[in-house]
Design an enzyme around this catalytic site. Structure first.
Site, mmCIF file in Angstrom:
data_model
loop_
_atom_site.group_PDB
_atom_site.id
_atom_site.type_symbol
_atom_site.label_atom_id
_atom_site.label_comp_id
_atom_site.label_asym_id
_atom_site.label_seq_id
_atom_site.Cartn_x
_atom_site.Cartn_y
_atom_site.Cartn_z
ATOM 1 N N PRO A 91 -13.556 61.512 54.659
ATOM 2 C CA PRO A 91 -12.158 61.944 54.814
ATOM 3 C C PRO A 91 -11.312 60.911 55.558
ATOM 4 O O PRO A 91 -10.091 60.967 55.514
ATOM 5 C CB PRO A 91 -12.244 63.245 55.604
ATOM 6 N N GLU A 118 -18.863 66.021 58.879
ATOM 7 C CA GLU A 118 -18.987 65.925 60.341
ATOM 8 C C GLU A 118 -19.033 64.483 60.821
ATOM 9 O O GLU A 118 -18.533 64.186 61.891
ATOM 10 C CB GLU A 118 -20.242 66.653 60.849
ATOM 11 N N ARG A 156 -14.378 55.805 33.033
ATOM 12 C CA ARG A 156 -13.442 55.955 31.911
ATOM 13 C C ARG A 156 -12.680 54.667 31.615
ATOM 14 O O ARG A 156 -12.156 54.498 30.510
ATOM 15 C CB ARG A 156 -12.405 57.049 32.221
ATOM 16 N N ASP A 171 -2.051 57.284 29.782
ATOM 17 C CA ASP A 171 -2.320 58.362 30.723
ATOM 18 C C ASP A 171 -1.261 58.466 31.800
ATOM 19 O O ASP A 171 -0.744 57.469 32.281
ATOM 20 C CB ASP A 171 -3.694 58.185 31.367
HETATM 21 C C1 JBH Z 1 -15.357 62.689 51.472
HETATM 22 O O1 JBH Z 1 -12.826 62.797 50.045
HETATM 23 C C2 JBH Z 1 -12.961 63.444 51.224
HETATM 24 N N1 JBH Z 1 -12.126 64.542 51.345
HETATM 25 C C3 JBH Z 1 -12.444 65.532 52.129
HETATM 26 N N2 JBH Z 1 -13.636 65.654 52.611
HETATM 27 C C4 JBH Z 1 -14.660 64.753 52.407
HETATM 28 C C5 JBH Z 1 -15.928 64.949 52.925
HETATM 29 C C6 JBH Z 1 -16.901 64.000 52.707
HETATM 30 C C7 JBH Z 1 -16.615 62.882 51.987
HETATM 31 C C8 JBH Z 1 -14.377 63.632 51.701
#
Ligand code: JBH
Length: 245
Positions: A91, A118, A156, A171
């Protein structure tokens, strides 16, 4: 392209790998996907991949050693000398877009590490990983689904993959606009008619109608996309007049 995926949940991949378009692409030899279980690269009796965070806090953190060991083992099997992106799905990464997919599709190899929500020991980020990608601002427990999203969009685009040449340009996210509405038979369903222009056979008129629909839709649903979209002066004027309604 060869893609190596590092995960603690390898069982999540076979179903996706067996899906029809992808299977065809793999069989044609256009892509080779190898999934590696990080747990196989642990040396303790319990095959430990994670541990409590120093300083306290919720959740478990990936230990550095199994991740380094897996990457090093995989790297030693890649003979191609060209740059090998080592990408962590997390994330905290840069946001994945069609442009990033295009970038990645130019590589001969890539290595994807499925992080977990985490966290992963920061030494992996600092000393092993070359790029970090997030597929969006929402909570996923692990990077496995994110890795599949990234792989599907990159694959793709590879030359020779079904439709990669023609549809890639048309696209929606490539042109920077959302897709226009599509219809198929019947021409009338429950009293709802297909727009007359689509049945007219007038290709110029159809193209113009579709373009305008794409612009209207983008303005309504994703107005921020219009800032980067390639529009003619006339189309910019249309946007302004629609905004002022
Ligand atoms: C990647 O792409 C992310 N978005 C939200 N959560 C995640 C958790 C682990 C890896 C993400």
């Amino acid at each position: 392209m060869r893609i190596d995926v590092l995960t603690i949940f390898p069982e999540m991949f076979p179903c996706w790998l067996g899906s029809s378009i992808l299977k065809h692409t793999i069989e044609k030899g256009l892509v080779d996907i190898k999934v590696h279980n990080i747990r196989d690269y642990t040396h303790d009796r319990h095959h430990t991949v994670d541990d409590y965070p120093y300083g306290g806090g919720a959740g478990m953190i990936f230990k550095p050693e199994p991740v380094f060991k897996t990457v090093e083992a995989v790297k030693s099997t890649i003979t191609d000398e060209r740059v090998l992106p080592i990408i962590m799905l997390t994330p905290q990464g840069r946001l994945f877009t069609q442009q990033v997919a295009g970038e990645l599709s130019a590589h001969r190899n890539m290595l994807l590490i499925c992080g977990r929500y985490e966290g992963v020991d920061a030494r992996v980020h600092e000393h092993l990983v070359t790029d970090e990608i997030s597929i969006g601002d929402y909570v996923l427990s692990g990077g496995e689904l994110a890795a599949m999203v990234v792989m599907e969009s990159v694959i793709r685009l590879l030359p020779g993959v079904l439709g990669s040449e023609d549809s890639a340009l048309e696209d929606s996210h490539v042109a920077g606009l959302l897709e226009y509405p599509q219809y198929t038979r019947p021409p009338e369903y429950r009293g709802w008619k297909v727009p007359e222009v689509l049945l007219s056979g007038n290709h110029a008129q159809i193209a113009a109608w579709r373009r305008e629909q794409a612009i209207r839709r983008t303005l309504e649903r994703r107005p921020e996309l219009l800032e980067k979209a390639k529009l003619t002066t006339k189309e910019r004027e249309l946007v302004e007049s629609l905004k002022n309604r």
